[in-house]
Write a protein that holds these residues in place. Sequence first.
Motif: not given
Length: 290
Positions: A115-116, A118-120, A122-123, A125, A148, A152, A156, A166
């Motif tokens: 998972i990027s 940048d998209n972390l 929401p996972y 919450q 945040q 991230r 990374r 993932d």
Amino acid sequence: MHRYNILAVGAAACLSAAITWYLVDPHAFVLHKLHLQPRLLSTSRDTVSTSNFAFYKLSLQWPPSTCTSEPPAGLNCRGPVPGQFTIHGLWPQDAKDKRIPPYNPANPCTTDIPISPDNLIPYLQQIDEKLKRLWPNLRNSGSEQQNQFFWREEWRKHGMCSDYPDEPFDYFNSALNLRDGFDPAFQLTPGKSYTVKQVADAVRRQVGAKPEIACSRSKEVKKRLQLWEIRLCYNKEMPPKTLKDCPKDFSGPCGSLQDSITFPDPPSSSDEMADHSAGIGSEFQASDEK
């Protein structure tokens, strides 16, 4: 009939060759010929990882030290400073206790697609509040943006090459669960001084394995060493739960197990800590010193 025999023999030969190829290099067979996801081969991630990742290191930092230390451990702390150990990171290490490098698509550490960063968010919450409490960015623990950013960066640099490339929720939640299992101060008394060995022995009595003690140098009292982090090592498994002795006894400016280190008191107020720590630190958090 003769033609059918020839076809049957040819089919058998092809099947035999395919089986041989699979046994020699199942990864190449699956990815390049069938275009299947590696996870279909097994429910175990160990069969698909291509890294030399050998164990996990959970790094727990003492915020009053982080916020009063010289770089690279020190930070310019502007938010509330917790008076309990908080998570710095959960780090995949190789057998020589070196950090597994961050994910690189040109030389991937895993056959899964991570998972990027940048998209972390929401996972995370479901565990956002707990992360703020136990895994804050000490640069400004009250800032949603800074927290945040820190998560991230840890994802990374470390999470994308963990057993959970993932599944970021599981990666972060595993670290939180490990942190929940310990006495918040490891039975150490803030304000007191200890030798490195005394700290290590106290932790070992509680957890049953040898920790790595990371020291820092105070910016307030010249040459004074402080207890910065306690690092615990875990076997590579999902989720990490089995402690093992850490390869190193200590790290940072400490030079021996007999060095005296201070366990600083928590600040009386966040404003006082901000005044003490002005002008130190990195962009987002203390460095991942190994």
